[in-house]
Design a protein around this motif. Structure first.
Motif, short mmCIF file in Angstrom:
data_model
loop_
_atom_site.label_atom_id
_atom_site.label_comp_id
_atom_site.label_asym_id
_atom_site.label_seq_id
_atom_site.Cartn_x
_atom_site.Cartn_y
_atom_site.Cartn_z
N ARG A 1 -7.93 -21.77 -44.67
CA ARG A 1 -7.64 -23.03 -43.78
C ARG A 1 -6.12 -23.71 -44.18
N VAL A 2 -5.48 -23.75 -43.19
CA VAL A 2 -4.35 -24.87 -43.20
C VAL A 2 -4.47 -26.08 -42.82
N PRO A 3 -4.21 -27.27 -43.80
CA PRO A 3 -4.70 -28.41 -43.75
C PRO A 3 -3.85 -29.14 -42.63
N TYR A 4 -4.35 -30.10 -42.07
CA TYR A 4 -3.78 -31.07 -41.17
C TYR A 4 -2.70 -31.88 -41.82
N HIS A 5 -1.60 -32.45 -41.28
CA HIS A 5 -0.80 -33.27 -41.81
C HIS A 5 -1.28 -34.53 -42.55
N TRP A 6 -2.22 -35.12 -41.62
CA TRP A 6 -2.73 -36.42 -42.15
C TRP A 6 -3.67 -36.05 -43.40
N GLU A 7 -4.33 -34.92 -43.57
CA GLU A 7 -4.89 -34.83 -44.88
C GLU A 7 -4.07 -34.73 -46.00
N ALA A 8 -2.90 -35.10 -46.06
CA ALA A 8 -1.77 -35.41 -47.26
C ALA A 8 -1.69 -36.77 -47.32
N TYR A 9 -2.22 -37.42 -46.60
CA TYR A 9 -1.89 -39.07 -46.76
C TYR A 9 -2.95 -39.60 -47.81
N PRO A 10 -2.71 -40.75 -48.43
CA PRO A 10 -3.70 -41.37 -49.58
C PRO A 10 -4.86 -41.71 -48.75
N GLY A 11 -6.22 -41.30 -49.43
CA GLY A 11 -7.42 -42.06 -48.88
C GLY A 11 -7.43 -43.52 -49.05
N LYS B 1 4.51 -42.02 -33.49
CA LYS B 1 4.92 -40.97 -32.83
C LYS B 1 3.79 -39.89 -32.50
N THR B 2 2.72 -39.89 -33.26
CA THR B 2 1.58 -39.00 -33.09
C THR B 2 0.98 -39.40 -32.01
N PHE B 3 0.39 -40.67 -31.90
CA PHE B 3 -0.36 -41.09 -30.52
C PHE B 3 0.27 -41.75 -29.43
N ASN B 4 1.37 -42.00 -29.63
CA ASN B 4 2.13 -42.82 -28.49
C ASN B 4 3.20 -41.84 -27.92
N HIS B 5 3.80 -41.05 -28.69
CA HIS B 5 4.99 -40.36 -28.28
C HIS B 5 5.01 -39.03 -28.91
N PRO B 6 4.15 -38.21 -28.45
CA PRO B 6 3.88 -36.93 -28.98
C PRO B 6 5.20 -36.09 -28.50
N PRO B 7 5.74 -35.05 -29.42
CA PRO B 7 6.84 -34.39 -28.77
C PRO B 7 6.78 -33.49 -27.79
N THR B 8 5.37 -32.91 -27.57
CA THR B 8 5.27 -32.13 -26.29
C THR B 8 3.90 -32.68 -25.64
N VAL B 9 3.54 -32.18 -24.58
CA VAL B 9 2.34 -32.32 -23.80
C VAL B 9 0.95 -31.79 -24.84
N ASN C 1 -6.31 -35.51 -34.84
CA ASN C 1 -5.78 -36.65 -35.59
C ASN C 1 -6.75 -37.98 -35.56
N MET C 2 -7.74 -37.78 -34.59
CA MET C 2 -8.74 -38.91 -34.44
C MET C 2 -9.86 -38.71 -35.49
N GLN C 3 -10.01 -37.68 -36.21
CA GLN C 3 -11.19 -37.29 -37.03
C GLN C 3 -11.25 -38.57 -37.98
N GLY C 4 -10.49 -39.18 -38.45
CA GLY C 4 -10.22 -39.97 -39.61
C GLY C 4 -10.41 -41.47 -39.24
N ALA C 5 -10.73 -41.56 -37.67
CA ALA C 5 -10.61 -43.05 -37.25
C ALA C 5 -11.90 -43.52 -37.11
N SER C 6 -12.11 -44.66 -36.71
CA SER C 6 -13.51 -45.50 -36.77
C SER C 6 -14.08 -45.31 -35.25
N PHE C 7 -13.39 -44.77 -34.48
CA PHE C 7 -13.91 -44.89 -32.90
C PHE C 7 -13.09 -43.81 -32.47
#
Length: 712
Positions: A105-115, A636-644, A655-661
């Motif tokens: 598995r290749v980790p997602y970028h957000w998995e590197a952020y502190p919990g 940038k991730t949620f409002n201005h993604p670089p591509t469609v 990117n939403m997997q760690g959100a509460s909703f």
């Protein structure tokens, strides 16, 4: 244990490697779909309705040697197990498979952020709201004080108007008290919260309490929130007795504040009806053919709160508590402003619920708990086929990604709600609510807050604002966010939505938009005036995005329009949870039966609102994340993604997997179960709570999805 502890050491480390949320549909470990790096998108990208194409044996010739080797090993170990290797071989196989998957598995970028762990600080760490420092802003060595007992006492939460005040009575009809039971022994109960929040509590990344007129300075633990609905006391007293394995610090103090209701034999449908009959003079007679009463008093609009359930659904104890809270707080305590309904999908089309009252009642009794019988309405897909006969021809569909009939709830969940609304024109608004939603705060405060906020939103740039996430820590106040959206639109030179959106309809035609939705002035002459004070026709809980600018898999599931012309303009809001006005639902109904138009469920209400110029609003309710995202990266991730393909509604949905909703969130369910006192991912539960700062105390948070729940 000392009296002082670090805000980040109350629980074992919450590093990403230690977090393993339940895997929901589309949770794909195999790709790194970060919108900030050049990486492939998720392999499914299909959301909660993930589809997989048939595979042929020839695919083995195209796989990499590494994957072929792993496949061979997996097959070998499977053979060992099937050959009778026993439990030891099975465990060895499972361990080896998990290790191989983790290695690949290749980790997602957000998995590197502190919990973030401030969610789990409890009632012994409470501080005044004015003294609270969000976990994201705290210094690494910040210390918080753990008290021997909660430093504050719980208080009654009463977000209702002061019905007995001279001012209220000078403008409105009096509100008569409502009861849970027919004998009027049990008045609609109060609920309780703590005036403060735990030190080091994590702040939401999106939205804010203050702008929605929801108190930001209190938190909820399970005894005060659910106790009055039978959570804590014994079944012999009419409760559920679920607190046996819970910590009880200060719980006795909470329980002394409320009278225990005996919920055995309660008929919630009858309780709501009696409450409305007592107070019906407060409401406008809005049914067709009626006239407004001749009175100087203000009258109120009514709302149907419709929960979508189905035959075979398991009504757990926590679900019972949740339904009781909704009915009590929305309907009984408000004097009948809301009615809560169950809209029950009977999956077996062979059961003629439309033909026999006896069959209908038997089916109802078999699929709904008795206390909710009189507030339930049954429907089936066979019934809907008769109600909306079409024709809905395959050749009139742009793309049917699901490959299923238009009548399946999968593709047309809105058909049943449209039908229900036609039977209940007495309501001005209809909430489309799902059974896997939970709210940790007060339902009336939440729903009234978002409705009033939406009513005050001006139309200018409303569609554009509603397509974005407001991140207060980055964008600043709501007025600053409004100004930033306008500036962005001007810089891009894009034309904003202003009134009904016209498009070529060809041979199929379209209903004429009502005159009331035509703008009163030109866009450039409007100073954020049009729409202020106008009730929203559609309120969503996720942004309303332009599907043509996304790679959302169902963006082209459009039926009944002229396929020789360009596909109509569309909008969508992921998760069908929303509030819809009667006029919007009536137009959706007319477009369906008269024009034979339809779109995928998340897309249909926003698109009808777009075409007919109705007011649609995404409400910025507070949403939390389990990791400390850099704010510029989040924007940038949620409002201005670089591509469609990188957008959050499609390839970047991971990117939403760690959100509460969100529909694919894993964190939401884990957080909810921890709040209930259950262990999760090796943390939490009674022992952990007693050893640190006791029961969690969350501010009002909308959780989705909750696929299972436990009380410890």
């Amino acid at each position: 244990m000392g009296a002082i502890k670090s805000a980040f050491s109350l629980l074992p480390s919450l590093r990403p490697a230690n977090i393993a949320y339940e895997e929901l549909p589309s949770y794909d470990h195999s790709q790194n779909a970060s919108p900030l790096v050049a990486s492939p998108t998720m392999s499914t990208g299909l959301g909660k309705r993930s589809l997989s194409k048939p595979r042929r044996l020839g695919f083995l010739l195209r796989v990499s040697p590494k994957r072929l080797c792993i496949t061979t090993i997996v097959i070998f170990f499977a053979f060992v197990v099937l050959a009778g290797g026993g439990l030891q071989a099975r465990q060895f196989y499972a361990d080896q498979t998990a290790a191989m998957r983790e290695k690949e598995r290749v980790p997602y970028h957000w998995e590197a952020y502190p919990g973030l762990g401030g969610f789990y600080n409890g009632i012994r760490a409470l501080v005044k709201y004015a003294d609270w420092v969000p976990e994201q802003e705290a210094m690494p060595d910040t210390q918080i004080k753990i008290h021997d007992a909660p430093p504050f006492d719980p208080v009654v939460v009463n977000p209702y108007p002061d019905y007995s005040s001279a001012k209220y009575l000078s403008e409105h009809h009096p509100v008569k008290r409502c009861y849970v039971d027919e004998n009027e022994k049990y008045p609609a109960p109060d609920v309780y919260a703590y005036p403060g929040i735990p030190a080091g509590m994590t702040a939401p990344y999106w939205g804010a309490y203050e702008v929605l007129d929801m108190a930001p300075d209190r938190c909820w633990e399970r005894f005060g929130r659910l106790g009055p609905y039978g959570y804590s006391y014994d079944p012999a007293q009419g409760g559920l007795g679920l607190a046996n394995h819970s910590t009880h610090l200060d719980a006795e103090k909470v329980e002394k504040m409320f009278n225990k209701v005996d919920y055995r034999g309660v008929n919630w449908g009858k309780a709501q009806k009696i409450c409305y009959e007592k107070n019906k003079q407060r409401f406008e007679p809005t049914s067709p053919g009626t006239h407004k009463a001749n009175t100087s008093k203000k009258t109120l609009k009514r709302t149907a709160y419709v929960l979508r359930t189905w035959s075979g659904y398991e009504y757990t104890d926590i679900q019972l508590l949740t339904l009781r809270a909704m009915i009590n707080e929305l309907s009984l305590k408000s004097g009948g402003e809301y009615d809560v309904h169950l809209l029950v999908h009977i999956k077996d089309d062979s059961i003629p619920i439309w033909a026999s009252e006896e069959v209908y009642n038997q089916t109802l009794r078999e699929n709904v708990p008795e206390e909710f019988w009189d507030m339930a309405t049954l429907w089936s897909e066979q019934m809907i086929r008769t109600y909306y006969p079409g024709p809905f021809r395959d050749e009139d569909n742009f793309v049917n990604m699901a490959g299923s009939s238009i009548y399946t709830v999968y593709r047309s969940a809105h058909f049943a709600l449209q039908w229900f609304a036609q039977q209940h024109q007495e309501y001005d608004f209809f909430y489309n609510w799902e059974m896997d939603l939970r709210y940790s705060g007060h339902y009336y405060e939440f729903h009234e807050g978002i409705a009033k906020w939406a009513k005050e939103q001006p139309r200018k740039y409303l569609w554009e604002r509603s397509s974005r996430f407001w991140i207060p820590s980055l964008h600043g106040s709501w007025p600053k966010f409004v100004a930033s959206v306008e500036q962005e639109m001007l810089e891009k030179g894009e034309n904003p939505v202003w009134g009904p959106v016209s498009f070529k309809t060809g041979t199929t035609g379209m209903l004429t938009p009502p005159n009331a939705t035509e703008p009163p002035r030109k866009f450039e002459d409007d100073d954020y005036e049009w729409g202020v004070g106008e009730d929203a026709d559609l309120i969503t809980f996720d942004p309303i995005f332009d599907t043509a600018k996304s790679n959302w898999v169902f963006r082209d599931d459009v039926t009944g329009y002229d396929t020789s012309l360009p596909i109509p303009p569309r909008r969508a809001a992921i998760i069908t949870v929303s509030r819809l006005s009667r006029r919007l639902l009536n137009t959706m109904h007319e477009e369906t039966w008269r024009m034979h138009h339809c779109m995928f469920p998340e897309m249909w209400p926003p698109s009808v609102a777009l075409h007919h110029g109705y007011k649609a609003v995404y409400v910025p309710h507070p949403v939390y994340f389990d990791r400390k995202w850099p704010l510029d990266v989040m924007d940038k991730t949620f409002n201005h993604p670089p591509t469609v393909n990188d957008g959050p509604f499609g390839g970047g949905e991971h990117n939403m997997q760690g959100a509460s909703f969100y529909y694919n969130s894993g964190f939401s369910g884990a957080l909810w179960r921890r709040w209930l006192g259950a262990p999760e991912n090796g943390h939490g539960g009674k022992e952990d709570e007693e050893g640190y700062s006791d029961r969690m105390c969350l501010r009002g948070t909308l959780h989705h999805p909750i696929k299972h729940e436990s009380v410890g």
